[in-house]
Write a protein that holds these residues in place. Sequence first.
Motif, PDB file in Angstrom:
ATOM      1  N   VAL A  51      70.883  50.258  19.193  1.00  0.00           N
ATOM      2  CA  VAL A  51      72.089  50.040  19.159  1.00  0.00           C
ATOM      3  C   VAL A  51      72.854  51.296  18.308  1.00  0.00           C
ATOM      4  O   VAL A  51      74.216  51.423  18.750  1.00  0.00           O
ATOM      5  N   TYR A  52      72.211  52.121  17.708  1.00  0.00           N
ATOM      6  CA  TYR A  52      72.959  53.258  17.230  1.00  0.00           C
ATOM      7  C   TYR A  52      73.361  54.353  18.268  1.00  0.00           C
ATOM      8  O   TYR A  52      74.236  54.842  18.311  1.00  0.00           O
ATOM      9  N   VAL A  53      72.422  54.367  19.159  1.00  0.00           N
ATOM     10  CA  VAL A  53      72.665  55.304  20.151  1.00  0.00           C
ATOM     11  C   VAL A  53      73.894  54.518  21.261  1.00  0.00           C
ATOM     12  O   VAL A  53      74.510  55.489  21.555  1.00  0.00           O
ATOM     13  N   VAL A  54      73.843  53.835  21.347  1.00  0.00           N
ATOM     14  CA  VAL A  54      74.795  53.092  22.335  1.00  0.00           C
ATOM     15  C   VAL A  54      76.379  53.053  21.481  1.00  0.00           C
ATOM     16  O   VAL A  54      77.401  53.282  22.110  1.00  0.00           O
ATOM     17  N   SER A 132      70.430  56.769  32.183  1.00  0.00           N
ATOM     18  CA  SER A 132      70.507  58.042  32.113  1.00  0.00           C
ATOM     19  C   SER A 132      71.582  58.459  31.156  1.00  0.00           C
ATOM     20  O   SER A 132      71.211  59.582  30.538  1.00  0.00           O
ATOM     21  N   VAL A 133      72.513  57.709  31.023  1.00  0.00           N
ATOM     22  CA  VAL A 133      73.679  58.420  29.759  1.00  0.00           C
ATOM     23  C   VAL A 133      72.565  58.012  28.555  1.00  0.00           C
ATOM     24  O   VAL A 133      72.919  58.933  27.600  1.00  0.00           O
ATOM     25  N   PHE A 134      72.258  56.847  28.423  1.00  0.00           N
ATOM     26  CA  PHE A 134      71.521  56.529  27.293  1.00  0.00           C
ATOM     27  C   PHE A 134      70.288  57.653  26.787  1.00  0.00           C
ATOM     28  O   PHE A 134      70.438  57.936  25.734  1.00  0.00           O
ATOM     29  N   GLU A 135      69.486  57.909  27.742  1.00  0.00           N
ATOM     30  CA  GLU A 135      68.596  59.081  27.679  1.00  0.00           C
ATOM     31  C   GLU A 135      69.270  60.405  27.097  1.00  0.00           C
ATOM     32  O   GLU A 135      68.702  60.908  26.278  1.00  0.00           O
ATOM     33  N   SER A 136      70.295  60.661  27.823  1.00  0.00           N
ATOM     34  CA  SER A 136      70.972  62.281  27.506  1.00  0.00           C
ATOM     35  C   SER A 136      71.381  62.017  26.051  1.00  0.00           C
ATOM     36  O   SER A 136      71.328  62.986  25.339  1.00  0.00           O
ATOM     37  N   TYR A 137      71.978  60.932  25.424  1.00  0.00           N
ATOM     38  CA  TYR A 137      72.250  60.815  24.226  1.00  0.00           C
ATOM     39  C   TYR A 137      71.150  60.507  23.123  1.00  0.00           C
ATOM     40  O   TYR A 137      71.225  61.158  22.090  1.00  0.00           O
ATOM     41  N   CYS A 138      70.166  60.148  23.789  1.00  0.00           N
ATOM     42  CA  CYS A 138      68.865  60.183  22.845  1.00  0.00           C
ATOM     43  C   CYS A 138      68.434  61.601  22.569  1.00  0.00           C
ATOM     44  O   CYS A 138      68.065  61.927  21.638  1.00  0.00           O
ATOM     45  N   CYS A 139      68.457  62.299  23.719  1.00  0.00           N
ATOM     46  CA  CYS A 139      67.792  63.738  23.706  1.00  0.00           C
ATOM     47  C   CYS A 139      68.751  64.584  22.992  1.00  0.00           C
ATOM     48  O   CYS A 139      68.192  65.284  21.951  1.00  0.00           O
ATOM     49  N   HIS A 140      70.140  64.324  22.836  1.00  0.00           N
ATOM     50  CA  HIS A 140      71.089  65.019  22.214  1.00  0.00           C
ATOM     51  C   HIS A 140      70.691  64.806  20.550  1.00  0.00           C
ATOM     52  O   HIS A 140      70.738  65.602  19.769  1.00  0.00           O
ATOM     53  N   LEU A 141      70.568  63.665  20.338  1.00  0.00           N
ATOM     54  CA  LEU A 141      70.562  62.965  18.732  1.00  0.00           C
ATOM     55  C   LEU A 141      69.027  63.753  18.529  1.00  0.00           C
ATOM     56  O   LEU A 141      68.695  64.106  17.264  1.00  0.00           O
ATOM     57  N   GLU A 142      68.026  63.519  19.337  1.00  0.00           N
ATOM     58  CA  GLU A 142      66.533  64.098  18.893  1.00  0.00           C
ATOM     59  C   GLU A 142      66.531  65.476  18.466  1.00  0.00           C
ATOM     60  O   GLU A 142      66.200  65.956  17.480  1.00  0.00           O
ATOM     61  N   GLY A 149      62.311  67.694  11.874  1.00  0.00           N
ATOM     62  CA  GLY A 149      61.501  66.986  11.729  1.00  0.00           C
ATOM     63  C   GLY A 149      60.746  66.311  13.244  1.00  0.00           C
ATOM     64  O   GLY A 149      59.815  65.716  13.285  1.00  0.00           O
ATOM     65  N   GLY A 150      61.627  66.583  14.093  1.00  0.00           N
ATOM     66  CA  GLY A 150      60.892  66.084  15.499  1.00  0.00           C
ATOM     67  C   GLY A 150      60.874  64.742  15.395  1.00  0.00           C
ATOM     68  O   GLY A 150      60.164  63.878  15.952  1.00  0.00           O
ATOM     69  N   TYR A 151      62.129  64.097  15.186  1.00  0.00           N
ATOM     70  CA  TYR A 151      62.342  62.616  15.374  1.00  0.00           C
ATOM     71  C   TYR A 151      62.386  62.233  16.673  1.00  0.00           C
ATOM     72  O   TYR A 151      62.977  62.807  17.529  1.00  0.00           O
ATOM     73  N   HIS A 152      62.066  61.150  17.156  1.00  0.00           N
ATOM     74  CA  HIS A 152      61.916  60.453  18.615  1.00  0.00           C
ATOM     75  C   HIS A 152      62.524  59.208  18.297  1.00  0.00           C
ATOM     76  O   HIS A 152      62.038  58.235  17.638  1.00  0.00           O
ATOM     77  N   ILE A 153      63.453  58.917  19.107  1.00  0.00           N
ATOM     78  CA  ILE A 153      64.347  57.860  19.188  1.00  0.00           C
ATOM     79  C   ILE A 153      63.692  56.677  20.201  1.00  0.00           C
ATOM     80  O   ILE A 153      63.325  57.086  21.442  1.00  0.00           O
ATOM     81  N   GLU A 154      63.312  55.517  20.027  1.00  0.00           N
ATOM     82  CA  GLU A 154      62.373  54.557  20.777  1.00  0.00           C
ATOM     83  C   GLU A 154      63.526  54.113  21.952  1.00  0.00           C
ATOM     84  O   GLU A 154      64.642  53.927  21.671  1.00  0.00           O
ATOM     85  N   LYS A 155      63.346  54.632  23.216  1.00  0.00           N
ATOM     86  CA  LYS A 155      63.926  54.332  24.320  1.00  0.00           C
ATOM     87  C   LYS A 155      63.940  52.832  24.899  1.00  0.00           C
ATOM     88  O   LYS A 155      63.331  52.618  26.001  1.00  0.00           O
TER      89      LYS A 155
END
Length: 181
Positions: A51-54, A132-142, A149-155
Motif C-alpha cells: 500500500v505504501y509503495v503504491v 514492473s512499475v511497482f517493482e521499480s519503485y520497490c527497488c528504489h525504496l530498498e 540495513g538491507g531492507y526488503h519490501i514484500e512484493k
Amino acid sequence: MARNERIVKNCRWALSKDIRTRVFDCHETPDLTIQSYLERIFRYTRAGPSVYVVAYVYIDRFCQANPGFRISSRNVHRLLITTIMVASKYVEDMNYRNSYFARVGGLTTNELNKLELEFVFLMGFKLHVNVSVFESYCCHLEREVGIGGGYHIEKTLRCAEEIKSGQQEEKRYNQIARIML
C-alpha cells in the motif's frame, strides 16, 4: 521537501499555483512529523507494505501531473493520508471506511472525501500500477532505505499477478479438458 520549504519562505505564491491542488493545503502546519504521522497511519490501519509503495507511486504521478504543486509541510500530511487511503482501496481486499481513515489522519470525513475526490480527478482516474512499475519503485525504496540495513519490501503485487496468471492457466486447462471430453 526542505528545498520546497525554502522556496515557500521566499515567495508565498510558490506553494500551489494551481487552485485545484490547493485543496491539500492546510491553514496551520500540523505538529506531527512526517515519520510520526506515517507511524500513526501504519499503527491504526495495518496497511501492508505494498500500500505504501503504491501510495509512493501515486505521489510521484500526482507531482508529475501537476507541475505547479509543491510538497510542503502545509500539504504533505493531507497528501499522505489521501494517497495511502486510495492505495489501500486499490491494493487491499478489506478496507476501513473513509471516516476511520479521517480519524486516523486528523481530518473530518467530509474533508477526506473531498481530498479523495479531488485527488482521483487530478490523477485522471489513472490509478493502476503494473507489476514492473511497482517493482521499480520497490527497488528504489530498498536502495534508499537499504543503505544501512538491507531492507526488503514484500512484493505482494507480484504474488497477486502470479496467482492471477495461474488461474488463467487453470481455466485454459479446464477448457481443453472439456473440449477433449
